[in-house]
Design a protein around this motif. Structure first.
Motif, mmCIF file in Angstrom:
data_model
loop_
_atom_site.group_PDB
_atom_site.id
_atom_site.type_symbol
_atom_site.label_atom_id
_atom_site.label_comp_id
_atom_site.label_asym_id
_atom_site.label_seq_id
_atom_site.Cartn_x
_atom_site.Cartn_y
_atom_site.Cartn_z
ATOM 1 N N LEU A 4 108.657 64.696 65.135
ATOM 2 C CA LEU A 4 107.822 63.568 65.627
ATOM 3 C C LEU A 4 108.684 62.398 66.043
ATOM 4 N N ASP A 5 109.864 62.274 65.022
ATOM 5 C CA ASP A 5 111.040 61.276 65.496
ATOM 6 C C ASP A 5 111.430 61.630 66.790
ATOM 7 N N PHE A 6 111.719 62.770 67.205
ATOM 8 C CA PHE A 6 112.498 63.076 68.357
ATOM 9 C C PHE A 6 111.531 62.726 69.552
ATOM 10 N N LEU A 7 110.207 63.170 69.185
ATOM 11 C CA LEU A 7 109.174 63.033 70.338
ATOM 12 C C LEU A 7 108.882 61.460 70.587
ATOM 13 N N VAL A 8 108.941 60.777 69.651
ATOM 14 C CA VAL A 8 108.610 59.503 69.928
ATOM 15 C C VAL A 8 110.069 58.882 70.582
ATOM 16 N N ALA A 9 111.004 59.127 69.945
ATOM 17 C CA ALA A 9 112.125 58.415 70.389
ATOM 18 C C ALA A 9 112.667 58.585 71.767
ATOM 19 N N HIS A 10 111.999 59.594 72.356
ATOM 20 C CA HIS A 10 112.262 60.142 73.848
ATOM 21 C C HIS A 10 110.872 59.977 74.696
ATOM 22 N N GLY A 11 109.929 59.291 74.296
ATOM 23 C CA GLY A 11 108.754 59.055 74.803
ATOM 24 C C GLY A 11 107.805 60.018 75.254
ATOM 25 N N PHE A 12 108.060 61.302 74.491
ATOM 26 C CA PHE A 12 106.892 62.236 74.605
ATOM 27 C C PHE A 12 105.733 62.119 73.905
ATOM 28 N N ALA A 13 105.866 61.165 72.801
ATOM 29 C CA ALA A 13 104.757 60.899 71.967
ATOM 30 C C ALA A 13 104.865 59.382 71.790
ATOM 31 N N HIS A 14 103.871 59.052 71.255
ATOM 32 C CA HIS A 14 103.488 57.699 70.491
ATOM 33 C C HIS A 14 102.901 57.366 69.234
ATOM 34 N N ARG A 15 103.265 56.527 68.425
ATOM 35 C CA ARG A 15 102.815 56.281 67.202
ATOM 36 C C ARG A 15 101.457 55.237 67.381
ATOM 37 N N ILE A 16 100.451 55.823 66.729
ATOM 38 C CA ILE A 16 99.242 54.810 66.891
ATOM 39 C C ILE A 16 99.342 54.055 65.549
ATOM 40 N N GLU A 17 99.492 52.947 65.509
ATOM 41 C CA GLU A 17 99.899 52.102 64.279
ATOM 42 C C GLU A 17 98.609 52.015 63.625
ATOM 43 N N ARG A 18 97.487 51.686 64.130
ATOM 44 C CA ARG A 18 96.176 51.588 63.222
ATOM 45 C C ARG A 18 95.545 52.755 62.546
ATOM 46 N N LEU A 19 96.076 54.193 63.146
ATOM 47 C CA LEU A 19 95.643 55.297 62.450
ATOM 48 C C LEU A 19 96.955 55.952 61.830
ATOM 49 N N ASN A 20 97.975 55.296 61.779
ATOM 50 C CA ASN A 20 99.099 56.016 61.266
ATOM 51 C C ASN A 20 99.083 57.360 61.560
ATOM 52 N N ALA A 21 99.375 57.544 62.945
ATOM 53 C CA ALA A 21 99.236 58.838 63.585
ATOM 54 C C ALA A 21 99.765 58.826 64.802
ATOM 55 N N PHE A 22 99.959 59.965 65.552
ATOM 56 C CA PHE A 22 100.660 60.234 66.604
ATOM 57 C C PHE A 22 99.709 60.744 67.890
ATOM 58 N N ILE A 23 100.057 60.717 69.039
ATOM 59 C CA ILE A 23 99.439 61.209 70.191
ATOM 60 C C ILE A 23 100.512 61.624 71.374
ATOM 61 N N ALA A 24 100.349 62.408 72.114
ATOM 62 C CA ALA A 24 101.127 62.852 73.115
ATOM 63 C C ALA A 24 101.208 61.634 73.914
ATOM 64 N N CYS A 25 102.198 61.404 74.632
ATOM 65 C CA CYS A 25 102.246 60.517 75.814
ATOM 66 C C CYS A 25 101.648 61.113 76.995
ATOM 67 N N ALA A 26 100.619 60.169 77.732
ATOM 68 C CA ALA A 26 100.150 60.694 78.868
ATOM 69 C C ALA A 26 100.821 60.562 80.159
ATOM 70 N N HIS A 27 101.963 59.962 79.808
ATOM 71 C CA HIS A 27 102.687 59.562 81.259
ATOM 72 C C HIS A 27 104.123 59.597 80.755
ATOM 73 N N PRO A 28 104.544 60.851 80.194
ATOM 74 C CA PRO A 28 105.896 60.902 79.747
ATOM 75 C C PRO A 28 107.128 60.918 80.881
ATOM 76 N N GLU A 29 106.579 60.868 82.221
ATOM 77 C CA GLU A 29 107.763 60.888 83.317
ATOM 78 C C GLU A 29 108.116 59.497 83.604
ATOM 79 N N THR A 30 107.558 58.619 82.995
ATOM 80 C CA THR A 30 107.756 57.054 83.304
ATOM 81 C C THR A 30 108.083 56.167 82.161
ATOM 82 N N ALA A 31 108.881 55.471 82.126
ATOM 83 C CA ALA A 31 109.305 54.388 81.087
ATOM 84 C C ALA A 31 108.130 53.406 81.148
#
Length: 172
Positions: free
Chosen positions: A87-114
């Motif tokens: 998860l740390d790798f995926l978030v650091a490189h923008g492939f996933a995001h941490r959802i603070e409110r849920l203390n959870a993670f979701i795949a990035c819907a737009h990984p090709e753009t910053a």
């Protein structure tokens, strides 16, 4: 209309609530991650790839222990650091995001753009839709520039009811 909201955002940009070809969504997400990792010489290990695949399988945020359970079922390690490192790798490189409110993670819907996304979270079913956001161009950005503050990261999370839970009624 509020400042910064004049521009109409296409509904497909909030993919989590839209009906779509989900198998294609998973394939595109994995393909984008694999291509970017190859271009940037990043290591998309089997565990990292599997965690991303797990996150792409639904538009619901998953906690690390739910991900760990699915990794275990798929024959990967069962220790928490296995999931957290991926998860740390995926978030650091923008492939996933941490959802603070849920203390959870979701795949990035737009990984090709910053981008600095905003999230809409259904309080009934915990589905999450990601929408592009530009806080540096909105009111927050104006205030930050006026005070000399440089925004490095923003987290925008809105809680409400998704179309499916609202019975498909627009605006409900």
């Amino acid at each position: 209309m509020a400042r910064g909201l004049q521009e109409k955002v296409p509904a497909e940009s909030a993919l989590g609530f839209a009906r779509h070809d989900h198998a294609g969504c998973v394939a595109r997400g994995l393909g984008a991650a694999e291509a970017r990792c190859a271009r940037e010489d990043l290591k998309l290990t089997p565990v990292r790839r599997k965690v991303l695949e797990i996150l792409l399988q639904g538009h619901r945020a998953l906690g690390a222990y739910a991900i760990l359970d699915r990794l275990r079922e798929a024959g990967f390690g069962s220790q928490p650091p296995v999931a957290y490192r991926a998860l740390d790798f995926l978030v650091a490189h923008g492939f996933a995001h941490r959802i603070e409110r849920l203390n959870a993670f979701i795949a990035c819907a737009h990984p090709e753009t910053a981008h600095a996304p905003a999230f809409m979270i259904c309080r009934l079913c915990d589905s999450v839709a990601e929408a592009p956001s530009a806080p540096a161009r909105g009111r927050l950005g104006e205030v930050a520039r006026a005070t000399g503050f440089r925004i490095e990261r923003t987290v925008v999370e809105a809680e409400g009811v998704c179309p499916a839970c609202a019975g498909g009624e627009a605006g409900a």
